[in-house]
Design a protein around this motif. Structure first.
Motif, PDB file in Angstrom:
ATOM      1  N   GLU A 169       0.827  -1.203   0.000  1.00 16.10           N
ATOM      2  CA  GLU A 169       0.000   0.000   0.000  1.00 16.10           C
ATOM      3  C   GLU A 169       0.871   1.266   0.000  1.00 16.10           C
ATOM      4  O   GLU A 169       0.659   2.185  -0.790  1.00 16.10           O
TER       5      GLU A 169
ATOM      6  N   ILE B 122       2.991   1.596  -3.400  1.00 20.66           N
ATOM      7  CA  ILE B 122       2.174   2.066  -4.526  1.00 20.66           C
ATOM      8  C   ILE B 122       1.826   3.542  -4.326  1.00 20.66           C
ATOM      9  O   ILE B 122       1.901   4.351  -5.260  1.00 20.66           O
ATOM     10  N   GLY B 123       1.487   3.888  -3.083  1.00 18.37           N
ATOM     11  CA  GLY B 123       1.185   5.286  -2.774  1.00 18.37           C
ATOM     12  C   GLY B 123       2.347   6.210  -3.111  1.00 18.37           C
ATOM     13  O   GLY B 123       2.156   7.293  -3.671  1.00 18.37           O
TER      14      GLY B 123
ATOM     15  N   VAL C  50       1.363   0.160  -9.561  1.00 16.40           N
ATOM     16  CA  VAL C  50       1.628  -1.185  -9.009  1.00 16.40           C
ATOM     17  C   VAL C  50       2.886  -1.771  -9.591  1.00 16.40           C
ATOM     18  O   VAL C  50       3.663  -2.393  -8.879  1.00 16.40           O
TER      19      VAL C  50
ATOM     20  N   ASN D   8      -4.890   1.088  -2.617  1.00 16.98           N
ATOM     21  CA  ASN D   8      -3.885   1.018  -3.679  1.00 16.98           C
ATOM     22  C   ASN D   8      -3.622  -0.426  -4.113  1.00 16.98           C
ATOM     23  O   ASN D   8      -3.525  -0.728  -5.304  1.00 16.98           O
ATOM     24  N   VAL D   9      -3.491  -1.304  -3.123  1.00 15.31           N
ATOM     25  CA  VAL D   9      -3.236  -2.711  -3.430  1.00 15.31           C
ATOM     26  C   VAL D   9      -4.443  -3.300  -4.156  1.00 15.31           C
ATOM     27  O   VAL D   9      -4.291  -4.018  -5.160  1.00 15.31           O
TER      28      VAL D   9
ATOM     29  N   GLY E  66      -4.491  -1.976  -7.590  1.00 19.60           N
ATOM     30  CA  GLY E  66      -3.310  -2.461  -8.291  1.00 19.60           C
ATOM     31  C   GLY E  66      -3.472  -3.901  -8.748  1.00 19.60           C
ATOM     32  O   GLY E  66      -3.152  -4.242  -9.891  1.00 19.60           O
TER      33      GLY E  66
END
Lengths: 203, 203
Positions: free
Chosen positions: A113, A116-117, A130, B173-174, B177
């Motif tokens: 998390e 990716i952020g 990702v 996000n995950v 993604g």
DNA sequence: ACCTGAACACCGTTCAAGT
DNA sequence: ACCTGAACACCGTTCAAGT
């Protein structure tokens, strides 16, 4: 004797691994080192795989936390990569412990998390964030697996027995390359690929 | 019954791994699958670790060979990365088989030799060629370990039990993604990080 | 709630003895 | 040269029974 709990089992497992390595870890020897009958462990932990999974997540606890460094975007991604490597190195065989587990657990997810952020904050398009974050993760895992393998090899010379040094005539590039690496801090070796992987991030 | 030799033991081991995975491989079950008393295996192979080491090197046989593609420099490095991934994928649990072995063996060395050579041909300074080549190697290993872990997870749904899907609220996000990745061929995912890692090579 | 003791079905490795 | 049979010292996991 204080009664055992799950946290004590995990701590005992890390202590055991520190001393003997992950390959030597058995439920029975762990139980003995904790001064307990081996059947007892199954009260605290479902089975050996569950113990390993718990160790893996334990390894990553806090890695994705804010650091107060104020790093943003690609700098934050670089910071996260360094923190991931440090976490893996914080226990003997750490990378192999993590690589042996397939599981999606809280701290693993928290790392993804955050990574990716960071990629998003660096300006990477949503469809690529990702990929950028996971690429870094793959690199770190691959690097530390090799790094710790080298430490294990150094610890146990016997594993290298009968093999001798690398044949400079057959493998001149490898021979020269390893000489180069030997003169270089591990941190710099790590930074090399990481820098290149992150350089393209946010352009 | 044809007599056993070392090559037949290796072939039998791969067949067993294909069917049951590396975690299920034992000397006794392998012997049974070969129609032989388990003590017999120790005539052909020193011990289980030696068998695993041999499998690891077997995996990489031919990967560093010339392909006739005429690829040079950074293109050749990219080609080698793809060939390494293909080799790891050519057998179930291939990446873990290789990651579990610390050993410097002929085919591993040949790969390193070729990869460093490609980096040099791409114009990377001699002092950096190892770093460039090894960085690619780390990325490939990390990528395929994850990739094959996903395959194993898909094969054995039970391992994912009690975990359910990812919590979109906690890990947006995950969550997003993974949705992105699901729409993307694995080859493209692999190429993303590799391209970025090699892009800086030879500049 | 936590632990023991004993059992069950496995392991890797060695080695005399066979062919 | 290759294989069997049997032994040895281990494993992970379960579960009644104890406290």
């Amino acid at each position: 004797m204080a009664r055992l709990d799950r946290a004590a089992v995990l701590a005992g497992a890390w202590a055991f691994i520190e001393e003997h390595g992950i390959d030597a870890l058995t439920m029975r020897k762990l139980a003995t080192s904790l001064g307990v009958n081996h059947g007892t462990l199954y009260w605290h932990v479902d089975n050996k795989q569950a113990l390993t999974d718990a160790l893996a997540d334990d390894l990553l606890s806090g890695v994705a936390d804010e650091t107060g460094s104020g790093a943003q975007g690609s700098d934050r991604l670089t910071e996260l990569a360094h923190r991931l490597r440090s976490a893996l190195l914080s226990h003997r065989d750490g990378a192999r412990v993590l690589a042996g587990t397939f599981v999606r657990q809280p701290n693993t997810l928290a790392f993804g998390e955050a990574a990716i952020g960071a990629a998003l904050a660096a300006g990477v398009p949503a469809a690529e964030a990702v990929l950028a974050a996971f690429s870094v993760q793959y690199y770190v895992m691959g690097f530390v697996i090799e790094e710790q393998a080298a430490y294990e090899l150094a610890r146990d010379e016997s594993r290298n027995n009968g093999r001798g040094p690398i044949d400079a005539a057959s493998y001149p590039n490898v021979y020269a390359g390893l000489a180069t690496l030997r003169k270089m801090p591990r941190d710099s070796q790590f930074a090399y690929g990481l820098t290149r992987l992150v350089a393209e991030t946010g352009r």
